[in-house]
Design a protein around this motif. Structure first.
Motif, mmCIF file in Angstrom:
data_model
loop_
_atom_site.group_PDB
_atom_site.id
_atom_site.type_symbol
_atom_site.label_atom_id
_atom_site.label_comp_id
_atom_site.label_asym_id
_atom_site.label_seq_id
_atom_site.Cartn_x
_atom_site.Cartn_y
_atom_site.Cartn_z
ATOM 1 N N ILE A 198 26.202 33.289 21.388
ATOM 2 C CA ILE A 198 26.239 33.461 22.844
ATOM 3 C C ILE A 198 27.146 34.634 23.200
ATOM 4 N N PHE A 199 26.683 35.470 24.120
ATOM 5 C CA PHE A 199 27.493 36.505 24.759
ATOM 6 C C PHE A 199 27.683 36.093 26.226
ATOM 7 N N LEU A 200 28.935 35.900 26.635
ATOM 8 C CA LEU A 200 29.252 35.523 28.009
ATOM 9 C C LEU A 200 29.823 36.730 28.757
ATOM 10 N N ASP A 201 29.328 36.954 29.945
ATOM 11 C CA ASP A 201 29.810 38.063 30.775
ATOM 12 C C ASP A 201 31.137 37.665 31.426
ATOM 13 N N ILE A 202 32.229 38.293 30.979
ATOM 14 C CA ILE A 202 33.569 37.999 31.514
ATOM 15 C C ILE A 202 34.171 39.241 32.167
ATOM 16 N N THR A 203 33.306 40.080 32.697
ATOM 17 C CA THR A 203 33.782 41.335 33.290
ATOM 18 C C THR A 203 34.770 41.080 34.419
ATOM 19 N N LYS A 204 34.448 40.145 35.290
ATOM 20 C CA LYS A 204 35.322 39.855 36.428
ATOM 21 C C LYS A 204 36.671 39.338 35.954
ATOM 22 N N GLN A 205 36.657 38.404 35.002
ATOM 23 C CA GLN A 205 37.919 37.876 34.483
ATOM 24 C C GLN A 205 38.730 38.962 33.776
ATOM 25 N N TYR A 206 38.036 39.851 33.061
ATOM 26 C CA TYR A 206 38.729 40.932 32.346
ATOM 27 C C TYR A 206 39.397 41.886 33.326
ATOM 28 N N GLU A 207 38.687 42.245 34.390
ATOM 29 C CA GLU A 207 39.274 43.136 35.395
ATOM 30 C C GLU A 207 40.455 42.468 36.104
ATOM 31 N N GLU A 208 40.297 41.171 36.389
ATOM 32 C CA GLU A 208 41.409 40.465 37.026
ATOM 33 C C GLU A 208 42.620 40.387 36.100
ATOM 34 N N LYS A 209 42.367 40.226 34.801
ATOM 35 C CA LYS A 209 43.467 40.186 33.847
ATOM 36 C C LYS A 209 44.189 41.528 33.794
ATOM 37 N N ILE A 210 43.428 42.618 33.823
ATOM 38 C CA ILE A 210 44.047 43.946 33.819
ATOM 39 C C ILE A 210 44.901 44.143 35.071
ATOM 40 N N ASN A 211 44.339 43.763 36.230
ATOM 41 C CA ASN A 211 45.121 43.883 37.470
ATOM 42 C C ASN A 211 46.362 43.004 37.430
ATOM 43 N N LEU A 212 46.214 41.791 36.875
ATOM 44 C CA LEU A 212 47.360 40.901 36.777
ATOM 45 C C LEU A 212 48.417 41.462 35.843
ATOM 46 N N THR A 213 47.988 42.098 34.745
ATOM 47 C CA THR A 213 48.947 42.715 33.826
ATOM 48 C C THR A 213 49.707 43.842 34.517
ATOM 49 N N LYS A 214 48.991 44.661 35.282
ATOM 50 C CA LYS A 214 49.655 45.745 36.009
ATOM 51 C C LYS A 214 50.654 45.191 37.032
ATOM 52 N N GLN A 215 50.242 44.146 37.744
ATOM 53 C CA GLN A 215 51.146 43.542 38.722
ATOM 54 C C GLN A 215 52.363 42.924 38.042
ATOM 55 N N THR A 216 52.143 42.333 36.855
ATOM 56 C CA THR A 216 53.262 41.742 36.120
ATOM 57 C C THR A 216 54.262 42.820 35.713
ATOM 58 N N GLU A 217 53.752 43.965 35.256
ATOM 59 C CA GLU A 217 54.648 45.053 34.877
ATOM 60 C C GLU A 217 55.443 45.547 36.082
ATOM 61 N N LYS A 218 54.756 45.651 37.227
ATOM 62 C CA LYS A 218 55.475 46.074 38.433
ATOM 63 C C LYS A 218 56.542 45.051 38.824
ATOM 64 N N LEU A 219 56.189 43.765 38.708
ATOM 65 C CA LEU A 219 57.159 42.724 39.042
ATOM 66 C C LEU A 219 58.355 42.751 38.092
#
Length: 413
Positions: A198-219
């Motif tokens: 199975i290949f599951l499309d996790i594009t939305k979760q991946y983008e949210e994780k990247i944004n969350l990582t950037k926000q974490t670094e800023k915090l």
């Protein structure tokens, strides 16, 4: 009548044969299949008997050579059988529209937004949807046939512009979509085992994780700045309180000079208290001038205590961790300035313990008992924040005497 009956029976045999094939393809109840076989054999035998009757005809007269059974009875029998066959055919047609077939499964799988396929025990492809074909085409530019081809394509995915993220089963395709890959073993009703890919499309979760990582670094950066500002506030508060204590000593020295001058004017005046205050203030100023700028924070704390005229009795050693040692020295300074300014303390007891995985420090003084329970604020609140940042605990005892206790777990640092 006999000829027309034979034609109807022949058509009934053809319809029965079609139903038999339909039963076999749809894998329905075997009992109904056997019933249709029996009807087919009966109609076939009846057709042979009617055909034989033509050969037994005399003088051109056609009659049915069936003992004591009128032809009308056979018309009724064939009519009932045809009615049953027509009813069974309509029922099968309805079932075909409502029953899930192989084509229905294939169409449903193609509608799915995921890529999915099934491999047999020998690794050959059994079933695959269009999304899986498209993903495999992107990976290898060829069609998927075997499970080994899929595994090899995933191992060499970077050759075709597909990136594997953090050595996990997550793949970033050239179109910007992220897919998560996994395999499972599934078993059908007959106990046969298949491998499900199975290949599951996790594009939305991946983008949210990247944004969350950037926000974490800023915090984290903001947290560092806030900690730096808080430390500066704590240092300024400590220096202000030390300055207030030194100002108090200067006032005592001024009061001592005034008292000595008045004693010199008056005869038989007792100027012992004035000399004591003056001597204490002069010693404090001299100690302040001997400030050890090149030494550590703990030595400077001891010098400040000596400048303020406070005796420090210290047992044990500071924690080996520089961060914990700094927090302990800040707590000592806070207790020193608060004891001098608010309780008139002249002696400070510090007990430090480093046992097993715990660091503990306890600070008391000989000052006056607090009028009410002490609530952390100002310097004590900042100390508590530093303690909690390093996973420690802080307790304040107000009665019957003031005591500050701080404990850390070494493995949390």
């Amino acid at each position: 009548m006999q000829t027309f009956l034979m034609i109807v029976i022949l058509l009934s045999l053809v319809g029965n044969m079609i139903l038999l094939f339909a039963f076999q393809n749809m894998k329905l109840d075997d009992r109904k299949w056997y019933i249709n076989i029996a009807l087919f054999v009966f109609l076939f035998l009846l057709l042979n008997a009617l055909a034989y009757s033509f050969e037994a005809a005399h003088g051109g007269e056609i009659y049915l050579q069936m003992p004591s059974v009128p032809i009308g009875v056979w018309w009724c029998v064939v009519g009932v059988i045809d009615a049953l066959l027509i009813w069974e055919g309509l029922r099968l047609k309805k079932m075909r529209t409502e029953t899930i077939r192989q084509n229905s499964i294939k169409e449903a799988m193609n509608v799915l937004p995921i890529g999915i396929c099934y491999f047999m025990d020998d690794g050959m492809l059994k079933l695959c949807n269009e999304q899986m074909y498209r993903l495999f085409q992107t990976l290898t530019h060829r069609d998927l046939q075997k499970q080994e081809e899929l595994k090899e394509a995933l191992q060499q995915c970077e050759r075709y512009g597909v990136s594997r993220i953090n050595n996990k089963e997550i793949y970033l395709f050239p179109d910007g979509k992220a897919w998560s890959y996994r395999e499972n073993e599934v078993t059908d009703r007959k106990g046969k085992v298949y491998t499900e890919a199975i290949f599951l499309d996790i594009t939305k979760q991946y983008e949210e994780k990247i944004n969350l990582t950037k926000q974490t670094e800023k915090l984290k950066e903001i947290s560092k700045e806030l900690r730096y500002l808080s430390d500066n506030v704590l240092i300024l508060t400590r220096e202000r309180e030390v300055l207030a204590a030194k100002t108090k000593l200067h006032d005592q020295m001024s009061a001592g000079l005034t008292a000595i001058r008045q004693s010199l004017v008056q005869e038989n005046a007792d100027y012992k208290d004035a000399v004591r205050l003056l001597r204490q203030a002069v010693n404090a100023i001299w100690n302040d001038n001997q400030y050890p700028l090149e030494e550590g924070d703990f030595e400077r704390f001891l010098q400040d205590a000596k400048t303020l005229g406070v005796e420090v009795v210290c047992e044990g050693t500071l924690p080996e961790s520089e961060e914990l040692a700094n927090v302990c020295v800040l707590a000592m300074r806070e207790c020193l300035t608060n004891g001098v300014c608010h309780a008139g303390a002249t002696k400070l007891w510090i007990e430090m313990q480093n046992e097993n995985q715990q660091c503990r420090i306890r600070i008391t003084n000989n000052g006056e008992t607090p009028d009410k329970e002490i609530v952390p604020k100002g310097g004590l609140y900042n100390i508590s924040r530093h303690v909690f940042d390093y996973g420690g605990e802080m307790q304040i005892q107000s009665f019957p005497y003031f005591a500050l206790t701080i404990a850390f777990q070494k493995e949390r640092v």
